[in-house]
Scaffold this active site. Sequence first.
Site, PDB file in Angstrom:
ATOM      1  N   TYR A  71     -21.311  25.889  25.893  1.00  0.00           N
ATOM      2  CA  TYR A  71     -20.892  25.907  24.481  1.00  0.00           C
ATOM      3  C   TYR A  71     -19.664  26.790  24.296  1.00  0.00           C
ATOM      4  CZ  TYR A  71     -21.289  25.865  19.418  1.00  0.00           C
ATOM      5  OH  TYR A  71     -21.054  25.686  18.087  1.00  0.00           O
ATOM      6  N   PHE A 123       3.188   9.489  10.908  1.00  0.00           N
ATOM      7  CA  PHE A 123       2.116   8.563  11.260  1.00  0.00           C
ATOM      8  C   PHE A 123       1.139   8.453  10.079  1.00  0.00           C
ATOM      9  CE2 PHE A 123      -2.018   7.723  13.402  1.00  0.00           C
ATOM     10  CZ  PHE A 123      -1.703   6.486  13.889  1.00  0.00           C
ATOM     11  N   ASP A 124       0.406   7.323  10.006  1.00  0.00           N
ATOM     12  CA  ASP A 124      -0.423   7.102   8.801  1.00  0.00           C
ATOM     13  C   ASP A 124      -1.482   8.179   8.553  1.00  0.00           C
ATOM     14  OD1 ASP A 124      -1.805   6.059  10.962  1.00  0.00           O
ATOM     15  OD2 ASP A 124      -2.371   4.195   9.998  1.00  0.00           O
ATOM     16  N   ASP A 214       4.596  16.378  16.360  1.00  0.00           N
ATOM     17  CA  ASP A 214       3.449  15.505  16.530  1.00  0.00           C
ATOM     18  C   ASP A 214       3.688  14.914  17.912  1.00  0.00           C
ATOM     19  OD1 ASP A 214       1.744  13.374  16.760  1.00  0.00           O
ATOM     20  OD2 ASP A 214       1.918  12.757  14.666  1.00  0.00           O
ATOM     21  N   ALA A 216       2.009  13.206  20.223  1.00  0.00           N
ATOM     22  CA  ALA A 216       1.181  12.139  20.815  1.00  0.00           C
ATOM     23  C   ALA A 216       1.848  11.440  22.008  1.00  0.00           C
ATOM     24  CB  ALA A 216       0.806  11.117  19.750  1.00  0.00           C
ATOM     25  N   LYS A 257      -3.265   9.248  23.513  1.00  0.00           N
ATOM     26  CA  LYS A 257      -2.001   8.605  23.914  1.00  0.00           C
ATOM     27  C   LYS A 257      -1.558   9.255  25.226  1.00  0.00           C
ATOM     28  CE  LYS A 257      -2.760   7.517  19.582  1.00  0.00           C
ATOM     29  NZ  LYS A 257      -2.148   8.237  18.517  1.00  0.00           N
ATOM     30  N   HIS A 449      -5.771  -0.599   5.225  1.00  0.00           N
ATOM     31  CA  HIS A 449      -5.589  -1.639   6.239  1.00  0.00           C
ATOM     32  C   HIS A 449      -6.765  -1.761   7.195  1.00  0.00           C
ATOM     33  CE1 HIS A 449      -4.070   2.135   7.792  1.00  0.00           C
ATOM     34  NE2 HIS A 449      -4.214   1.688   9.024  1.00  0.00           N
TER      35      HIS A 449
HETATM   36  C1  LIG Z   1      -2.492   8.307  17.028  1.00  0.00           C
HETATM   37  C2  LIG Z   1      -1.586   9.224  16.366  1.00  0.00           C
HETATM   38  C3  LIG Z   1      -2.068  10.260  15.561  1.00  0.00           C
HETATM   39  C4  LIG Z   1      -3.529  10.439  15.234  1.00  0.00           C
HETATM   40  O1  LIG Z   1      -4.273  10.641  16.372  1.00  0.00           O
HETATM   41  P1  LIG Z   1      -5.772  10.131  16.548  1.00  0.00           P
HETATM   42  O2  LIG Z   1      -6.127  10.608  17.914  1.00  0.00           O
HETATM   43  O3  LIG Z   1      -5.769   8.647  16.423  1.00  0.00           O
HETATM   44  O4  LIG Z   1      -6.604  10.760  15.488  1.00  0.00           O
HETATM   45  C5  LIG Z   1      -1.148  11.105  15.002  1.00  0.00           C
HETATM   46  N1  LIG Z   1       0.172  10.950  15.206  1.00  0.00           N
HETATM   47  C6  LIG Z   1       0.667   9.961  15.978  1.00  0.00           C
HETATM   48  C7  LIG Z   1       2.128   9.840  16.179  1.00  0.00           C
HETATM   49  C8  LIG Z   1      -0.183   9.066  16.571  1.00  0.00           C
HETATM   50  O5  LIG Z   1       0.311   8.071  17.316  1.00  0.00           O
END
Ligand SMILES: *Cc1c(COP(=O)(O)O)cnc(C)c1O
Length: 457
Positions: A71, A123-124, A214, A216, A257, A449
Amino acid sequence: MTRNVVPYRIKVVEPIELLSREEREERIRDAGLNVFRLKSKHVYIDLLTDSGTGALSQEQLSQMMLGDESYAGSESFFRLEEAIHDIMCLPHVIPVHQGRAAEQVLDHILIKDGMVVPGNTHFDTTKAHIEFRGGRAIDCTIEEGRDATIEHPFKGNIDLNLLEKSYDKYGKDKIAYVLITVTCNSGGGQPVSMENIKEVSDFCRDKHLRLLFDAARFAENAFFIQQREKGYKNKSIRSIVREMFSYVQGCTMSAKKDGLVPIGGFLALRDEELYEDLKPTDILFEGFYTYGGMSGMNMDAMAQGLYEVVEQGYLAHRIGQTAYLGNELLKREVPIVTPVGGHAVFIDGRRFYKNIPEDQFPAQLLVVELYREGGIRAVEIGSCLAGRDPDTGKNVRPALDLCRLTIPRRVYTLEHFDYVADVVHSVYSGQKDRSTGLTFEIETKGIRHFTSTFKEI
Ligand SMILES: *Cc1c(COP(=O)(O)O)cnc(C)c1O
């Protein structure tokens, strides 16, 4: 051009099945013409997302056997932390179960009502989290990034003038942080140049603004810098990544990603004070700050994944697959966003269905037709996803209405992509003159969506 060498062979296979045309018609009808509502077993080639859909390597699987499920103070966490130190050179790590959780933990502390986050096409989930906290995302992407046809090597770049305008309008106290998304997912997987990162960083330092990535697709962005930006051709991906991160105070990361794992994420920060502030929030939302909603196995797979994702051979093959599909579509004269981005090929819905009005969701219609025609699951990144303006309630009209064919990492072969190109071409030649699209049957609230249903007009 150097040959695109495949840096792996296949050891384990997963069967997939193409349903008959009649079955596909029925499945998509039952799903309310929304591919998020399909069962994956009814999909032949799944290009919905590159998120968590990659194949694990034998090294990742073997590292998972070392997973320490304690933990607190898990060895797996320390291995993950070390990988992040090594690759990104960021000292403080807050583990979370996926990217949006990093956004939630961060925004809970940094965003108050009326604050803004300038950046390049957020991102959304990023935008939704900012708005959920009463803030607003301000899109400062360069003009070229909003045009599907202009050739520009770094369409994810931030327009410094727009950033400055935001600063003049809101001032330091209302800007929660500035966010650069690398690569810019919603903008078409388009990269940001090192020069631009540096300029934004200089601006932020000058104005005492916090700058974050961000991250990813940080490795894919680094690959584009190496291939396209002057002075980086002979630099290693590892050194480019290190330089990129040297310009920011931290990042949010969806490891689904460029972490090469099915689930996982983190926040990594330079600022110790912010790190201490975020710890209790992580515990509240995600779990203790040495696991943050992940298992030890998860964290070990990610630590290994972070090393694999910055390998030259891996990236050349990965980005090469995306470019291959893009080229096959261009050969068939399908209107796509060029240059092709890192993780996906984006078909321009408005040029694909020239006669369908924008408010009848041309890109969403194309997504439906690709499933009908070939069992392919793509995803709309356009008017449907853009949702409604939180202030006016009106449909947002995004710069681009796109159908995204997202390439999972290390999963499909060129034969699959040839099939995809043929299916897209067949829809294009059969339907491009179509003049009616879709309307909502049930429009759900929030991130619409994912759950709304549609009908044909
Ligand atoms: C996928 C993504 C996110 C969100 O990540 P999740 O792991 O799906 O919660 C944030 N920013 C970008 C650019 C992404 O591609």
